[in-house]
Motif scaffolding. Sequence first.
Motif, PDB file in Angstrom:
ATOM      1  N   GLY A   1      20.205  -2.858  -7.753  1.00 53.11           N
ATOM      2  CA  GLY A   1      20.384  -3.115  -6.228  1.00 53.11           C
ATOM      3  C   GLY A   1      19.357  -2.468  -5.290  1.00 53.11           C
ATOM      4  O   GLY A   1      19.743  -2.658  -4.113  1.00 53.11           O
ATOM      5  N   GLY A   2      18.583  -2.062  -5.952  1.00 49.72           N
ATOM      6  CA  GLY A   2      17.495  -1.046  -5.241  1.00 49.72           C
ATOM      7  C   GLY A   2      16.514  -2.191  -4.420  1.00 49.72           C
ATOM      8  O   GLY A   2      16.088  -1.745  -3.416  1.00 49.72           O
ATOM      9  N   GLY A   3      16.479  -3.447  -4.925  1.00 56.52           N
ATOM     10  CA  GLY A   3      15.536  -4.305  -4.465  1.00 56.52           C
ATOM     11  C   GLY A   3      14.262  -3.824  -3.930  1.00 56.52           C
ATOM     12  O   GLY A   3      13.372  -3.211  -4.542  1.00 56.52           O
ATOM     13  N   ARG A   4      14.013  -4.139  -2.737  1.00 50.71           N
ATOM     14  CA  ARG A   4      12.656  -3.365  -1.800  1.00 50.71           C
ATOM     15  C   ARG A   4      12.794  -2.376  -1.420  1.00 50.71           C
ATOM     16  O   ARG A   4      11.881  -1.950  -0.717  1.00 50.71           O
ATOM     17  N   LYS A   5      13.756  -1.436  -1.459  1.00 48.94           N
ATOM     18  CA  LYS A   5      13.947  -0.099  -1.013  1.00 48.94           C
ATOM     19  C   LYS A   5      13.024   0.854  -1.282  1.00 48.94           C
ATOM     20  O   LYS A   5      12.327   0.592  -2.576  1.00 48.94           O
ATOM     21  N   PRO A   6      12.620   1.945  -0.704  1.00 52.20           N
ATOM     22  CA  PRO A   6      11.369   2.510  -1.071  1.00 52.20           C
ATOM     23  C   PRO A   6      11.802   3.356  -2.333  1.00 52.20           C
ATOM     24  O   PRO A   6      12.788   4.055  -2.503  1.00 52.20           O
ATOM     25  N   VAL A   7      10.683   3.469  -2.904  1.00 45.60           N
ATOM     26  CA  VAL A   7      10.802   4.450  -4.304  1.00 45.60           C
ATOM     27  C   VAL A   7       9.583   5.526  -3.976  1.00 45.60           C
ATOM     28  O   VAL A   7       8.433   5.290  -3.571  1.00 45.60           O
ATOM     29  N   LEU A   8      10.038   6.944  -4.257  1.00 45.55           N
ATOM     30  CA  LEU A   8       9.266   7.929  -3.771  1.00 45.55           C
ATOM     31  C   LEU A   8       9.064   8.854  -5.145  1.00 45.55           C
ATOM     32  O   LEU A   8       9.965   8.844  -6.006  1.00 45.55           O
TER      33      LEU A   8
ATOM     34  N   MET B   1       0.870  -1.369   0.206  1.00 47.58           N
ATOM     35  CA  MET B   1      -0.092  -0.094   0.036  1.00 47.58           C
ATOM     36  C   MET B   1       0.790   1.264  -0.008  1.00 47.58           C
ATOM     37  O   MET B   1       1.820   1.365   0.757  1.00 47.58           O
ATOM     38  N   ALA B   2       0.632   2.165  -0.690  1.00 48.78           N
ATOM     39  CA  ALA B   2       1.373   3.458  -0.874  1.00 48.78           C
ATOM     40  C   ALA B   2       1.081   4.288   0.064  1.00 48.78           C
ATOM     41  O   ALA B   2       0.046   4.405   0.595  1.00 48.78           O
ATOM     42  N   ARG B   3       1.973   5.195   0.433  1.00 50.48           N
ATOM     43  CA  ARG B   3       1.773   6.301   1.674  1.00 50.48           C
ATOM     44  C   ARG B   3       1.909   7.797   0.551  1.00 50.48           C
ATOM     45  O   ARG B   3       2.418   7.738  -0.292  1.00 50.48           O
ATOM     46  N   TYR B   4       0.781   8.498   1.050  1.00 46.23           N
ATOM     47  CA  TYR B   4       0.491   9.678   0.587  1.00 46.23           C
ATOM     48  C   TYR B   4       0.724  10.789   1.190  1.00 46.23           C
ATOM     49  O   TYR B   4       0.534  10.991   2.463  1.00 46.23           O
ATOM     50  N   GLY B   5       1.924  11.763   0.435  1.00 44.81           N
ATOM     51  CA  GLY B   5       2.323  12.945   1.425  1.00 44.81           C
ATOM     52  C   GLY B   5       2.091  14.348   0.784  1.00 44.81           C
ATOM     53  O   GLY B   5       1.584  14.226  -0.754  1.00 44.81           O
TER      54      GLY B   5
ATOM     55  N   ILE C   1      23.867   2.843  -4.595  1.00 50.09           N
ATOM     56  CA  ILE C   1      24.228   3.555  -3.356  1.00 50.09           C
ATOM     57  C   ILE C   1      23.200   4.184  -2.450  1.00 50.09           C
ATOM     58  O   ILE C   1      23.439   4.673  -1.398  1.00 50.09           O
ATOM     59  N   GLY C   2      21.745   4.142  -2.946  1.00 48.56           N
ATOM     60  CA  GLY C   2      20.843   4.830  -2.354  1.00 48.56           C
ATOM     61  C   GLY C   2      20.386   3.844  -1.132  1.00 48.56           C
ATOM     62  O   GLY C   2      20.173   2.572  -1.490  1.00 48.56           O
ATOM     63  N   ASP C   3      19.383   4.449  -0.164  1.00 41.64           N
ATOM     64  CA  ASP C   3      18.606   3.761   0.501  1.00 41.64           C
ATOM     65  C   ASP C   3      17.420   3.972   0.088  1.00 41.64           C
ATOM     66  O   ASP C   3      16.289   3.217   0.690  1.00 41.64           O
ATOM     67  N   GLY C   4      17.067   4.462  -0.904  1.00 44.00           N
ATOM     68  CA  GLY C   4      15.656   4.659  -1.740  1.00 44.00           C
ATOM     69  C   GLY C   4      15.828   5.391  -2.820  1.00 44.00           C
ATOM     70  O   GLY C   4      17.218   5.920  -3.290  1.00 44.00           O
TER      71      GLY C   4
ATOM     72  N   GLY D   1       4.635   1.039  -8.895  1.00 41.93           N
ATOM     73  CA  GLY D   1       5.508   0.466  -8.022  1.00 41.93           C
ATOM     74  C   GLY D   1       6.086   1.342  -7.130  1.00 41.93           C
ATOM     75  O   GLY D   1       7.132   0.912  -6.485  1.00 41.93           O
ATOM     76  N   PHE D   2       5.401   2.682  -6.988  1.00 42.42           N
ATOM     77  CA  PHE D   2       6.043   3.755  -5.916  1.00 42.42           C
ATOM     78  C   PHE D   2       5.442   3.302  -4.598  1.00 42.42           C
ATOM     79  O   PHE D   2       4.485   2.856  -4.450  1.00 42.42           O
ATOM     80  N   ASP D   3       6.237   3.526  -3.725  1.00 41.43           N
ATOM     81  CA  ASP D   3       5.895   3.289  -2.266  1.00 41.43           C
ATOM     82  C   ASP D   3       5.466   4.654  -1.697  1.00 41.43           C
ATOM     83  O   ASP D   3       4.514   4.536  -0.605  1.00 41.43           O
ATOM     84  N   GLU D   4       5.742   5.760  -2.053  1.00 37.95           N
ATOM     85  CA  GLU D   4       5.370   7.109  -1.407  1.00 37.95           C
ATOM     86  C   GLU D   4       4.972   7.968  -2.636  1.00 37.95           C
ATOM     87  O   GLU D   4       5.968   8.209  -3.666  1.00 37.95           O
ATOM     88  N   VAL D   5       3.802   8.592  -2.779  1.00 40.62           N
ATOM     89  CA  VAL D   5       3.641   9.861  -3.637  1.00 40.62           C
ATOM     90  C   VAL D   5       3.454  11.099  -2.968  1.00 40.62           C
ATOM     91  O   VAL D   5       2.378  11.297  -1.921  1.00 40.62           O
ATOM     92  N   TYR D   6       3.807  12.320  -3.233  1.00 42.68           N
ATOM     93  CA  TYR D   6       3.784  13.577  -2.735  1.00 42.68           C
ATOM     94  C   TYR D   6       2.943  14.375  -3.559  1.00 42.68           C
ATOM     95  O   TYR D   6       3.638  14.593  -4.919  1.00 42.68           O
ATOM     96  N   VAL D   7       1.926  15.019  -3.234  1.00 44.86           N
ATOM     97  CA  VAL D   7       1.117  15.898  -4.321  1.00 44.86           C
ATOM     98  C   VAL D   7       1.467  17.415  -3.749  1.00 44.86           C
ATOM     99  O   VAL D   7       1.430  17.811  -2.625  1.00 44.86           O
ATOM    100  N   ASN D   8       1.672  18.307  -4.661  1.00 41.01           N
ATOM    101  CA  ASN D   8       1.890  19.784  -4.361  1.00 41.01           C
ATOM    102  C   ASN D   8       0.695  20.642  -5.156  1.00 41.01           C
ATOM    103  O   ASN D   8       0.391  20.324  -6.466  1.00 41.01           O
ATOM    104  N   GLN D   9      -0.011  21.430  -4.181  1.00 39.08           N
ATOM    105  CA  GLN D   9      -1.135  22.233  -4.972  1.00 39.08           C
ATOM    106  C   GLN D   9      -0.299  23.499  -5.311  1.00 39.08           C
ATOM    107  O   GLN D   9       0.054  24.449  -4.680  1.00 39.08           O
ATOM    108  N   ILE D  10      -0.672  23.879  -6.633  1.00 31.93           N
ATOM    109  CA  ILE D  10      -0.117  24.785  -7.192  1.00 31.93           C
ATOM    110  C   ILE D  10      -1.383  26.451  -6.903  1.00 31.93           C
ATOM    111  O   ILE D  10      -2.464  25.901  -6.990  1.00 31.93           O
ATOM    112  N   GLY D  11      -0.691  27.459  -6.445  1.00 30.62           N
ATOM    113  CA  GLY D  11      -1.705  28.408  -6.408  1.00 30.62           C
ATOM    114  C   GLY D  11      -2.023  28.627  -4.763  1.00 30.62           C
ATOM    115  O   GLY D  11      -1.746  27.964  -3.914  1.00 30.62           O
TER     116      GLY D  11
END
Length: 322
Positions: A204-211, A1-5, A183-186, A288-298
């Motif tokens: 090498g990312g395996g199951r590390k988080p994708v944002l 389940m993705a996390r929404y930010g 080299i990353g943790d995500g 396949g993203f683990d976290e999704v971030y939304v920005n409101q314009i305006g």
Amino acid sequence: MARYGYFLSSEEFTPAELLDQARAAEQAGFEALAISDHFHPWNGEQGQSSFVWSMIGALSQVTSLPVTTFVTCPTVRMHPAVNAQAAATAGVLTQGRFRFGIGSGEALNEHILGDAWPTADVRLDMLEEAVQVIRNLFTGEELTHRGRHYTVENARLYTLPEQPVPLYVSGFGPKAAALAGRIGDGFVTMAPDEELVGQFRRAGGGRKPVLGGLKVCWGTDRQQAVKTAHRLWPNEQLPGELAQVLPVPAHFEQASTLVTEEMISEGVVCGDDAAEHTDAVGAFARAGFDEVYVNQIGPDQQGFFDFYRSTVLPRLREEDTP
């Protein structure tokens, strides 16, 4: 389940407005925060560009949400050793809720000290060495380092979180995705590109988080929302490597004269169609993203937060439920 930010735009809003948005995001049910790290805005209409480390300190006092930089370039404007100290202190202030998103940067922010802007391959090599320096300093041991790009002498961090701050590496192409996997943790990237996610995981990312993240312009008048997005963020529709190589906001303003309202209407979610918002945000989870971030314009931030709290976030979570 993705996390929404929620994605805090330092280029468009004052520090006080960003803090208000962080509080509102938590109240609306968003689960995390991302914040941009810029020296300049992309254009004069955006009109802001606060210092991210001051903002993270302030955010740690007004919200309990995790915070990730989207993203910091730790290679040119500030030495990796100084970035390591800043990130470690952010980790302490947030009680372990800070994640250090890093990337190879843009000339817009990094050329300001007068250094030549390196090619993409050199920037990635600098980033890899910077990560080595930062990780070594996160151990709390004294570091002396003489590398291809950086020198560190007798440096030691004394203020450290209980666990090292995770380093999430940004990338928009296969080389950067592979580097992030190695080299990353995500991994951080800004399009719902399933193949790029796969490249990260295979390298090498395996199951590390994708944002990932996207911009929207919520409003009850769709055409007015398109106009707002076109006025403030036409640079989002510029192609290729322009975002990495143009050095000043005036150049982005010149290039953005080629971006039409029709292009914004087709490329940015505008208006109050719940299905359109849900589909655009949900595309990241489906890729396949683990976290999704939304920005409101305006300026209509509260309307956006009310809409997402009551409509979009419940729909997204319903879609995620097996």
